[in-house]
Motif scaffolding. Sequence first.
Motif, short mmCIF file in Angstrom:
data_model
loop_
_atom_site.label_atom_id
_atom_site.label_comp_id
_atom_site.label_asym_id
_atom_site.label_seq_id
_atom_site.Cartn_x
_atom_site.Cartn_y
_atom_site.Cartn_z
N UNK A 22 0.82 -1.20 0.00
CA UNK A 22 0.00 0.00 0.00
C UNK A 22 0.85 1.25 0.00
N UNK A 23 0.19 2.38 -0.16
CA UNK A 23 0.91 3.63 -0.17
C UNK A 23 0.02 4.76 -0.62
N UNK A 24 0.64 5.90 -0.89
CA UNK A 24 -0.07 7.09 -1.35
C UNK A 24 0.15 7.24 -2.84
N UNK A 25 -0.94 7.40 -3.56
CA UNK A 25 -0.85 7.53 -5.00
C UNK A 25 -1.92 8.52 -5.48
N UNK B 108 -5.73 7.89 -10.69
CA UNK B 108 -5.28 7.44 -11.99
C UNK B 108 -4.03 6.58 -11.92
N UNK B 109 -3.41 6.55 -10.76
CA UNK B 109 -2.20 5.79 -10.58
C UNK B 109 -2.47 4.32 -10.30
N UNK B 110 -1.40 3.59 -10.04
CA UNK B 110 -1.49 2.16 -9.80
C UNK B 110 -0.70 1.72 -8.59
N UNK B 111 -1.14 0.62 -8.01
CA UNK B 111 -0.44 -0.01 -6.90
C UNK B 111 -0.63 -1.51 -7.03
N UNK C 105 -12.72 -4.24 -13.92
CA UNK C 105 -12.09 -3.56 -15.04
C UNK C 105 -10.88 -2.74 -14.64
N UNK C 106 -10.71 -2.50 -13.36
CA UNK C 106 -9.59 -1.70 -12.87
C UNK C 106 -8.62 -2.52 -12.03
N UNK C 107 -9.15 -3.46 -11.26
CA UNK C 107 -8.33 -4.29 -10.39
C UNK C 107 -8.21 -5.70 -10.96
N UNK C 108 -7.08 -6.34 -10.69
CA UNK C 108 -6.87 -7.71 -11.10
C UNK C 108 -6.30 -8.51 -9.95
N UNK C 109 -6.99 -9.57 -9.57
CA UNK C 109 -6.52 -10.43 -8.51
C UNK C 109 -5.78 -11.61 -9.12
N UNK C 110 -4.71 -12.03 -8.48
CA UNK C 110 -3.94 -13.16 -8.96
C UNK C 110 -3.28 -13.85 -7.78
N UNK C 111 -2.70 -15.01 -8.03
CA UNK C 111 -2.04 -15.73 -6.96
C UNK C 111 -0.89 -16.56 -7.50
N UNK D 277 -2.03 -11.56 -4.95
CA UNK D 277 -1.78 -10.18 -5.35
C UNK D 277 -3.05 -9.47 -5.76
N UNK D 278 -2.99 -8.16 -5.72
CA UNK D 278 -4.07 -7.33 -6.22
C UNK D 278 -3.44 -6.17 -6.97
N UNK D 279 -3.54 -6.22 -8.28
CA UNK D 279 -3.05 -5.13 -9.11
C UNK D 279 -4.17 -4.12 -9.23
N UNK D 280 -3.91 -2.90 -8.81
CA UNK D 280 -4.92 -1.85 -8.83
C UNK D 280 -4.50 -0.76 -9.80
N UNK D 281 -5.29 -0.57 -10.82
CA UNK D 281 -5.04 0.45 -11.82
C UNK D 281 -6.16 1.48 -11.81
N UNK D 282 -5.89 2.61 -12.43
CA UNK D 282 -6.88 3.68 -12.53
C UNK D 282 -7.52 3.97 -11.17
N UNK D 283 -6.70 4.11 -10.18
CA UNK D 283 -7.19 4.31 -8.82
C UNK D 283 -7.97 5.61 -8.67
N UNK D 284 -8.99 5.55 -7.85
CA UNK D 284 -9.85 6.68 -7.57
C UNK D 284 -9.79 7.00 -6.08
N UNK D 285 -10.09 8.24 -5.70
CA UNK D 285 -10.10 8.60 -4.28
C UNK D 285 -10.99 7.68 -3.45
N UNK D 286 -12.08 7.20 -4.02
CA UNK D 286 -12.97 6.32 -3.29
C UNK D 286 -12.38 4.93 -3.05
N UNK D 287 -11.23 4.65 -3.63
CA UNK D 287 -10.54 3.39 -3.37
C UNK D 287 -9.72 3.47 -2.09
N UNK D 288 -9.63 4.64 -1.51
CA UNK D 288 -8.86 4.84 -0.28
C UNK D 288 -9.45 3.98 0.84
N UNK D 289 -8.61 3.15 1.43
CA UNK D 289 -9.05 2.24 2.48
C UNK D 289 -7.87 1.41 2.95
N UNK D 290 -8.10 0.66 4.01
CA UNK D 290 -7.13 -0.33 4.43
C UNK D 290 -7.54 -1.61 3.72
N UNK D 291 -6.61 -2.22 3.04
CA UNK D 291 -6.90 -3.43 2.28
C UNK D 291 -6.43 -4.67 3.03
#
Length: 123
Positions: A9-12, A15-18, A66-72, A80-94
């Motif tokens: 996690x982190x600050x992005x 539109x960014x990715x984590x 369409x924005x996130x991709x889960x894999x293992x 893993x969770x690839x998160x693309x096109x991040x939005x402010x509403x995605x802010x949370x503890x995962x």
Amino acid sequence: QVQLVESGGGLVQAGGSLRLSCAASGRTITSYVMGWFRQAPGKERDFVARIDWSGSSTTYAHSVKGRFTISRDNAKNTMYLQMNSLKPEDTAVYYCAVYSRVYYSDYDVLPDWGQGTQVTVSS
């Protein structure tokens, strides 16, 4: 019993990715369905995505489809969770979780939550 440790996690900016990682220990996750959840302050813990034992079947919450991709990677006992096109509403503890052998909803997971990893998306 399984121990789960989330990271990545982190600050992005919007539109960014984590890419989040969930490392499991105590037992192998090969035969388990696993998933990602998130919780914003004062909010419920929401389902994000789920993946079967082989990684061939995935399910996503509508809000992330369409924005996130889960894999293992079972060999690494990691999810893993690839998160693309991040939005402010995605802010949370995962958090990551292991599903019960028999589950009937997105929330039928074992009570072995990790510490979670904070994801903050700025506008």
